[in-house]
Scaffold this motif. Structure first.
Motif, PDB file in Angstrom:
ATOM      1  N   CYS A  76      43.261  47.090  37.621  1.00  0.00           N
ATOM      2  CA  CYS A  76      43.233  46.783  36.181  1.00  0.00           C
ATOM      3  C   CYS A  76      44.138  45.594  35.859  1.00  0.00           C
ATOM      4  N   THR A  77      45.387  45.665  36.300  1.00  0.00           N
ATOM      5  CA  THR A  77      46.355  44.637  35.923  1.00  0.00           C
ATOM      6  C   THR A  77      46.118  43.321  36.644  1.00  0.00           C
ATOM      7  N   VAL A  78      45.336  43.315  37.717  1.00  0.00           N
ATOM      8  CA  VAL A  78      45.062  42.060  38.411  1.00  0.00           C
ATOM      9  C   VAL A  78      44.154  41.151  37.578  1.00  0.00           C
ATOM     10  N   LEU A  79      43.307  41.719  36.701  1.00  0.00           N
ATOM     11  CA  LEU A  79      42.342  40.906  35.970  1.00  0.00           C
ATOM     12  C   LEU A  79      42.992  39.900  35.018  1.00  0.00           C
ATOM     13  N   PRO A  80      43.963  40.308  34.178  1.00  0.00           N
ATOM     14  CA  PRO A  80      44.602  39.292  33.339  1.00  0.00           C
ATOM     15  C   PRO A  80      45.392  38.260  34.134  1.00  0.00           C
ATOM     16  N   LEU A  81      46.005  38.677  35.252  1.00  0.00           N
ATOM     17  CA  LEU A  81      46.712  37.719  36.098  1.00  0.00           C
ATOM     18  C   LEU A  81      45.727  36.718  36.699  1.00  0.00           C
ATOM     19  N   PHE A  82      44.592  37.235  37.174  1.00  0.00           N
ATOM     20  CA  PHE A  82      43.554  36.354  37.712  1.00  0.00           C
ATOM     21  C   PHE A  82      43.061  35.385  36.645  1.00  0.00           C
ATOM     22  N   ALA A  83      42.773  35.900  35.459  1.00  0.00           N
ATOM     23  CA  ALA A  83      42.293  35.039  34.377  1.00  0.00           C
ATOM     24  C   ALA A  83      43.313  33.953  34.058  1.00  0.00           C
ATOM     25  N   GLY A  84      44.599  34.336  34.048  1.00  0.00           N
ATOM     26  CA  GLY A  84      45.649  33.382  33.724  1.00  0.00           C
ATOM     27  C   GLY A  84      45.731  32.251  34.730  1.00  0.00           C
ATOM     28  N   ILE A  85      45.777  32.581  36.017  1.00  0.00           N
ATOM     29  CA  ILE A  85      45.932  31.522  37.020  1.00  0.00           C
ATOM     30  C   ILE A  85      44.650  30.709  37.163  1.00  0.00           C
ATOM     31  N   TYR A  86      43.496  31.337  36.929  1.00  0.00           N
ATOM     32  CA  TYR A  86      42.227  30.610  37.036  1.00  0.00           C
ATOM     33  C   TYR A  86      42.062  29.628  35.878  1.00  0.00           C
ATOM     34  N   LYS A  87      42.330  30.090  34.660  1.00  0.00           N
ATOM     35  CA  LYS A  87      42.183  29.233  33.493  1.00  0.00           C
ATOM     36  C   LYS A  87      43.218  28.117  33.476  1.00  0.00           C
ATOM     37  N   ARG A  88      44.362  28.347  34.116  1.00  0.00           N
ATOM     38  CA  ARG A  88      45.430  27.350  34.105  1.00  0.00           C
ATOM     39  C   ARG A  88      45.354  26.396  35.293  1.00  0.00           C
ATOM     40  N   GLY A  89      44.253  26.411  36.017  1.00  0.00           N
ATOM     41  CA  GLY A  89      44.014  25.375  37.003  1.00  0.00           C
ATOM     42  C   GLY A  89      44.283  25.732  38.435  1.00  0.00           C
ATOM     43  N   ALA A  90      44.346  27.024  38.765  1.00  0.00           N
ATOM     44  CA  ALA A  90      44.662  27.405  40.141  1.00  0.00           C
ATOM     45  C   ALA A  90      43.532  27.068  41.108  1.00  0.00           C
ATOM     46  N   GLY A  91      42.324  26.953  40.628  1.00  0.00           N
ATOM     47  CA  GLY A  91      41.190  26.726  41.519  1.00  0.00           C
ATOM     48  C   GLY A  91      40.541  28.038  41.895  1.00  0.00           C
ATOM     49  N   ILE A  92      39.224  28.022  42.022  1.00  0.00           N
ATOM     50  CA  ILE A  92      38.496  29.271  42.224  1.00  0.00           C
ATOM     51  C   ILE A  92      38.770  29.884  43.591  1.00  0.00           C
ATOM     52  N   GLY A  93      39.095  29.063  44.595  1.00  0.00           N
ATOM     53  CA  GLY A  93      39.351  29.590  45.932  1.00  0.00           C
ATOM     54  C   GLY A  93      40.583  30.477  45.992  1.00  0.00           C
ATOM     55  N   PRO A  94      41.793  29.931  45.729  1.00  0.00           N
ATOM     56  CA  PRO A  94      42.995  30.767  45.724  1.00  0.00           C
ATOM     57  C   PRO A  94      42.928  31.888  44.684  1.00  0.00           C
ATOM     58  N   ALA A  95      42.291  31.607  43.529  1.00  0.00           N
ATOM     59  CA  ALA A  95      42.225  32.618  42.467  1.00  0.00           C
ATOM     60  C   ALA A  95      41.428  33.838  42.917  1.00  0.00           C
ATOM     61  N   THR A  96      40.273  33.627  43.573  1.00  0.00           N
ATOM     62  CA  THR A  96      39.473  34.765  44.030  1.00  0.00           C
ATOM     63  C   THR A  96      40.085  35.429  45.262  1.00  0.00           C
ATOM     64  N   THR A  97      40.807  34.663  46.071  1.00  0.00           N
ATOM     65  CA  THR A  97      41.581  35.276  47.154  1.00  0.00           C
ATOM     66  C   THR A  97      42.576  36.267  46.583  1.00  0.00           C
ATOM     67  N   PHE A  98      43.290  35.859  45.553  1.00  0.00           N
ATOM     68  CA  PHE A  98      44.245  36.736  44.868  1.00  0.00           C
ATOM     69  C   PHE A  98      43.537  37.929  44.230  1.00  0.00           C
ATOM     70  N   LEU A  99      42.402  37.672  43.593  1.00  0.00           N
ATOM     71  CA  LEU A  99      41.658  38.727  42.898  1.00  0.00           C
ATOM     72  C   LEU A  99      41.257  39.846  43.851  1.00  0.00           C
ATOM     73  N   PHE A 100      40.797  39.490  45.060  1.00  0.00           N
ATOM     74  CA  PHE A 100      40.378  40.508  46.023  1.00  0.00           C
ATOM     75  C   PHE A 100      41.574  41.189  46.686  1.00  0.00           C
ATOM     76  N   SER A 101      42.552  40.394  47.095  1.00  0.00           N
ATOM     77  CA  SER A 101      43.631  40.924  47.922  1.00  0.00           C
ATOM     78  C   SER A 101      44.632  41.768  47.140  1.00  0.00           C
ATOM     79  N   ALA A 102      44.974  41.324  45.930  1.00  0.00           N
ATOM     80  CA  ALA A 102      46.095  41.944  45.218  1.00  0.00           C
ATOM     81  C   ALA A 102      45.962  43.456  45.042  1.00  0.00           C
ATOM     82  N   PRO A 103      44.842  43.975  44.503  1.00  0.00           N
ATOM     83  CA  PRO A 103      44.759  45.435  44.385  1.00  0.00           C
ATOM     84  C   PRO A 103      44.582  46.146  45.723  1.00  0.00           C
ATOM     85  N   ALA A 104      44.014  45.435  46.710  1.00  0.00           N
ATOM     86  CA  ALA A 104      43.755  46.061  48.010  1.00  0.00           C
ATOM     87  C   ALA A 104      45.038  46.317  48.787  1.00  0.00           C
ATOM     88  N   ILE A 105      46.056  45.453  48.618  1.00  0.00           N
ATOM     89  CA  ILE A 105      47.298  45.628  49.375  1.00  0.00           C
ATOM     90  C   ILE A 105      48.441  46.060  48.475  1.00  0.00           C
TER      91      ILE A 105
END
Length: 345
Positions: A76-105
């Motif tokens: 749940c809490t990963v979604l706003p963090l993902f949205a924040g870093i994605y909208k602020r220019g992190a790039g879709i690659g690192p952003a989706t890496t974070f989106l998948f990994s963060a709740p899994a680990i």
């Protein structure tokens, strides 16, 4: 009919009682304190800065893949963090890496998986989630990331937080793993009690009142957020063992066929697992005959996806990118479960 429902309720309650007796004191309580310390005392900003324009891609992907264990986020809490870093220019690659990994680990999820389902699945879940998150991110970047304009540096603060936090993390981790190393009570208590005393002493010495209150507040928040849902999951897991015919589980997710891994991955993606609740449910299915390979597929796809999660992701990234990400997660989770299943046979 009424008596049958009452019997099922008693079965569920018995499962909860057994769970409370076996896992709360030596597993969940230390894990909650550890996760609360990570959430409150580690500077999220000092981690998220590595997604900015100044960071090389190998740094962005590496940090994105492992930061979930430092940020203590759930699905749940990963979604706003993902949205924040994605909208602020992190790039879709690192952003989706974070989106998948963060709740899994998530540290709670990994510890709980290892304790309940076995250290082979716990370690496989952590290691494979990290590796596959990078694969997913690179695939998303290769497919979609073109010249989208200048990436922004992410503004950060609080980077000089206590170096003592790392030592506190190690002390709490030692408290958590000692019962596994020393399973008999006398040697365990001989080590645990001094570790707890040292942890209390250095916490009072190293951190001020506001930081300690933040730590306890985060810990209590996690307890309130997770424990009721976890106990509900344990309750229904006990009922599942009673109701679900074992031959169905063996037929559909018990073998080494490609279909069993796909079914496990798709089913986990469609279900909603609150933090940790996937573990007792998957544990119940393994008792009925589900193989460890399909179990790993569920452990990888379940925390990363759910129907509500898919809707939010598609709104943030757009439908096309969202569907690509969802498909990658399902397919890669199935393939990973298959590879793991072949390895342990």
């Amino acid at each position: 009919m009424t008596s049958y429902l009452v019997d099922l309720a008693y079965i569920g309650i018995a499962s909860v009682q057994e769970y409370l007796a076996l896992h709360v004191i030596l597993c969940l309580i230390p894990a909650f304190f550890l996760a609360g310390a990570i959430a409150s005392l580690f500077s999220k900003e000092s981690v998220l800065k590595f997604f900015g324009a100044d960071a090389p891609k190998y740094v962005s992907y590496s940090v994105a893949a492992v930061s979930g264990c430092l940020l203590a986020v759930c699905s749940c809490t990963v979604l706003p963090l993902f949205a924040g870093i994605y909208k602020r220019g992190a790039g879709i690659g690192p952003a989706t890496t974070f989106l998948f990994s963060a709740p899994a680990i998530n540290i709670l999820a990994i510890v709980y998986t290892a304790k309940i389902l076995g250290y082979d699945l716990g370690v496989a879940r952590a290691v494979i989630a990290i590796l596959l998150s990078v694969v997913i991110g690179i695939c998303m970047s290769f497919i979609y990331e073109r010249n989208n304009g200048e990436r922004k540096a992410l503004k950060t603060f609080g980077e000089e937080k206590h170096a003592h936090t790392v030592w506190l993390f190690l002390l709490l981790l030692a408290i958590l793993v000692t019962p596994e190393i020393l399973p008999t009570w006398n040697p365990m208590l001989f080590v645990e009690i001094p570790l707890i005393a040292i942890t209390v002493y250095v916490s009072l010495k190293w951190f001020d009142r506001d930081e300690l209150e933040s730590w306890m507040g985060e810990t209590w928040f996690l307890v309130k957020q997770i424990t009721p849902l976890l106990l509900i999951g344990v309750f229904f897991a006990g009922i599942i063992v009673e109701l679900l015919p074992a031959e169905y589980v063996v037929e559909y997710v018990g073998g080494a066929t490609a279909g069993s891994y796909v079914i496990a991955s798709v089913a986990a993606a469609l279900m909603y697992f609150s933090t940790l609740t996937e573990v007792p449910i998957i544990s119940a299915l393994t008792l009925l005959g589900m193989g460890k390979g399909p179990a790993l597929s569920m452990l990888l796809a379940g925390p990363a996806l759910s129907l509500p999660n898919m809707i939010v992701i598609s709104r943030i990234m757009g439908v096309k990118k969202g569907l690509t990400y969802i498909s990658l997660v399902v397919v890669i989770a199935a393939i990973s479960g298959y590879a793991f299943g072949m390895y342990i046979i």
